[in-house]
Design a protein around this motif. Structure first.
Motif, PDB file in Angstrom:
ATOM      1  N   PRO A   1      -1.582  -3.313  -8.007  1.00  0.00           N
ATOM      2  CA  PRO A   1      -1.235  -4.726  -8.185  1.00  0.00           C
ATOM      3  C   PRO A   1      -2.198  -5.637  -7.425  1.00  0.00           C
ATOM      4  CG  PRO A   1       0.177  -3.763  -6.537  1.00  0.00           C
ATOM      5  CD  PRO A   1      -0.653  -2.635  -7.112  1.00  0.00           C
ATOM      6  N   VAL A   2      -2.316  -6.838  -7.924  1.00  0.00           N
ATOM      7  CA  VAL A   2      -3.058  -7.872  -7.213  1.00  0.00           C
ATOM      8  C   VAL A   2      -2.159  -8.359  -6.084  1.00  0.00           C
ATOM      9  CG1 VAL A   2      -4.007 -10.209  -7.389  1.00  0.00           C
ATOM     10  CG2 VAL A   2      -4.322  -8.577  -9.272  1.00  0.00           C
TER      11      VAL A   2
ATOM     12  N   GLU B   1      -9.268  -2.299   1.752  1.00  0.00           N
ATOM     13  CA  GLU B   1      -9.422  -0.874   2.091  1.00  0.00           C
ATOM     14  C   GLU B   1      -8.602   0.007   1.156  1.00  0.00           C
ATOM     15  OE1 GLU B   1      -8.505  -0.572   6.267  1.00  0.00           O
ATOM     16  OE2 GLU B   1     -10.485  -1.347   6.847  1.00  0.00           O
ATOM     17  N   ALA B   2      -7.497  -0.523   0.632  1.00  0.00           N
ATOM     18  CA  ALA B   2      -6.653   0.236  -0.298  1.00  0.00           C
ATOM     19  C   ALA B   2      -7.116   0.063  -1.750  1.00  0.00           C
ATOM     20  CB  ALA B   2      -5.204  -0.212  -0.159  1.00  0.00           C
TER      21      ALA B   2
ATOM     22  N   ALA C   1      -4.598  -8.766   6.738  1.00  0.00           N
ATOM     23  CA  ALA C   1      -3.972  -8.472   5.445  1.00  0.00           C
ATOM     24  C   ALA C   1      -5.038  -8.272   4.373  1.00  0.00           C
ATOM     25  CB  ALA C   1      -3.027  -9.604   5.051  1.00  0.00           C
ATOM     26  N   LYS C   2      -6.028  -9.139   4.359  1.00  0.00           N
ATOM     27  CA  LYS C   2      -7.108  -9.030   3.367  1.00  0.00           C
ATOM     28  C   LYS C   2      -7.843  -7.712   3.526  1.00  0.00           C
ATOM     29  CE  LYS C   2     -11.131 -11.315   1.517  1.00  0.00           C
ATOM     30  NZ  LYS C   2     -12.136 -12.329   1.635  1.00  0.00           N
ATOM     31  N   THR C   3      -8.163  -7.346   4.757  1.00  0.00           N
ATOM     32  CA  THR C   3      -8.868  -6.093   5.027  1.00  0.00           C
ATOM     33  C   THR C   3      -8.043  -4.899   4.562  1.00  0.00           C
ATOM     34  OG1 THR C   3     -10.029  -7.090   6.897  1.00  0.00           O
ATOM     35  CG2 THR C   3      -9.900  -4.679   6.854  1.00  0.00           C
ATOM     36  N   GLN C   4      -6.755  -4.907   4.846  1.00  0.00           N
ATOM     37  CA  GLN C   4      -5.881  -3.801   4.424  1.00  0.00           C
ATOM     38  C   GLN C   4      -5.868  -3.661   2.905  1.00  0.00           C
ATOM     39  OE1 GLN C   4      -2.172  -4.868   6.183  1.00  0.00           O
ATOM     40  NE2 GLN C   4      -2.509  -3.555   7.952  1.00  0.00           N
TER      41      GLN C   4
ATOM     42  N   VAL D   1       0.845  -1.203   0.000  1.00  0.00           N
ATOM     43  CA  VAL D   1       0.000   0.000   0.000  1.00  0.00           C
ATOM     44  C   VAL D   1       0.878   1.250   0.000  1.00  0.00           C
ATOM     45  CG1 VAL D   1      -1.686   1.324   1.349  1.00  0.00           C
ATOM     46  CG2 VAL D   1      -1.990  -1.151   1.042  1.00  0.00           C
ATOM     47  N   GLU D   2       1.958   1.231   0.745  1.00  0.00           N
ATOM     48  CA  GLU D   2       2.904   2.357   0.753  1.00  0.00           C
ATOM     49  C   GLU D   2       3.435   2.612  -0.656  1.00  0.00           C
ATOM     50  OE1 GLU D   2       7.360   3.128   2.534  1.00  0.00           O
ATOM     51  OE2 GLU D   2       5.946   2.021   3.802  1.00  0.00           O
ATOM     52  N   ARG D   3       3.787   1.555  -1.352  1.00  0.00           N
ATOM     53  CA  ARG D   3       4.268   1.690  -2.729  1.00  0.00           C
ATOM     54  C   ARG D   3       3.163   2.220  -3.641  1.00  0.00           C
ATOM     55  NH1 ARG D   3       7.973   0.215  -6.638  1.00  0.00           N
ATOM     56  NH2 ARG D   3       6.998  -0.442  -8.586  1.00  0.00           N
ATOM     57  N   VAL D   4       1.955   1.725  -3.476  1.00  0.00           N
ATOM     58  CA  VAL D   4       0.810   2.156  -4.286  1.00  0.00           C
ATOM     59  C   VAL D   4       0.593   3.660  -4.147  1.00  0.00           C
ATOM     60  CG1 VAL D   4      -1.723   2.052  -4.359  1.00  0.00           C
ATOM     61  CG2 VAL D   4      -0.386  -0.052  -4.400  1.00  0.00           C
ATOM     62  N   GLU D   5       0.729   4.157  -2.932  1.00  0.00           N
ATOM     63  CA  GLU D   5       0.526   5.580  -2.693  1.00  0.00           C
ATOM     64  C   GLU D   5       1.539   6.431  -3.449  1.00  0.00           C
ATOM     65  OE1 GLU D   5       0.577   5.678   1.582  1.00  0.00           O
ATOM     66  OE2 GLU D   5      -1.517   5.018   1.709  1.00  0.00           O
ATOM     67  N   GLU D   6       2.710   5.864  -3.752  1.00  0.00           N
ATOM     68  CA  GLU D   6       3.743   6.595  -4.483  1.00  0.00           C
ATOM     69  C   GLU D   6       3.654   6.390  -5.991  1.00  0.00           C
ATOM     70  OE1 GLU D   6       7.519   6.852  -2.934  1.00  0.00           O
ATOM     71  OE2 GLU D   6       6.738   7.197  -0.923  1.00  0.00           O
TER      72      GLU D   6
END
Length: 143
Positions: free
Chosen positions: A104-105, A123-124, A117-120, A94-99
């Motif tokens: 990605p799946v 949520e993202a 992990a699934k919830t995170q 998620v940190e990478r996604v924000e940048e």
């Protein structure tokens, strides 16, 4: 993607080019190494992620997902870590996604998924495959 319906998994496997293998080992007898090598032979670009190595399977190995250069677009983040680390690996994704704005799946290998992990991932807004071996699914759907 409810835990990976066959049609969804087939779409992922058919459209993915680059797969980050989190926990990829340089030891040829380790499952993560064998599966990463298998995926390479099927034409996927593998991006190994493991702080213990500089290179795995002829590819640069990164200590964590945020360390992968932004120019490397990840289609799948395949997690080979113990369940107690899976949520941290999703947080890292998620940190990478924000940048990078990638989506990605998140693919968790057999026995490594957790509800946290699934919830995170959900949520993202990241698709989440729970407790599926990417090699088994490739063999089942594409071999």
């Amino acid at each position: 993607m409810p835990d990976g319906q066959s049609s969804d998994l087939l779409t992922v496997l058919n459209t993915a080019d680059t797969i980050a293998v989190v926990g990829c080992s340089a030891t040829p007898t380790r499952t993560s190494h064998k599966i990463a090598q298998y995926l390479q032979t099927r034409g996927y670009r593998i991006v190994p992620v493991n702080p213990n190595y500089d290179e795995v399977l002829g590819e640069p190995c990164y200590p964590d997902l945020p360390s992968i250069p932004a120019g490397v677009e990840l289609d799948v983040v395949n997690i080979f870590r113990a369940p107690e680390h899976t949520a941290d690996m999703v947080r890292s994704a998620v940190e990478r996604v924000e940048e990078t704005d990638e989506r990605p799946v998140i693919w968790t290998q057999l026995g490594v998924s957790t509800t946290e992990a699934k919830t995170q991932a959900e949520e993202a807004g990241l698709p989440y495959v729970r407790n599926r071996c990417i090699k088994i699914e490739y063999d089942r759907l594409l071999a």
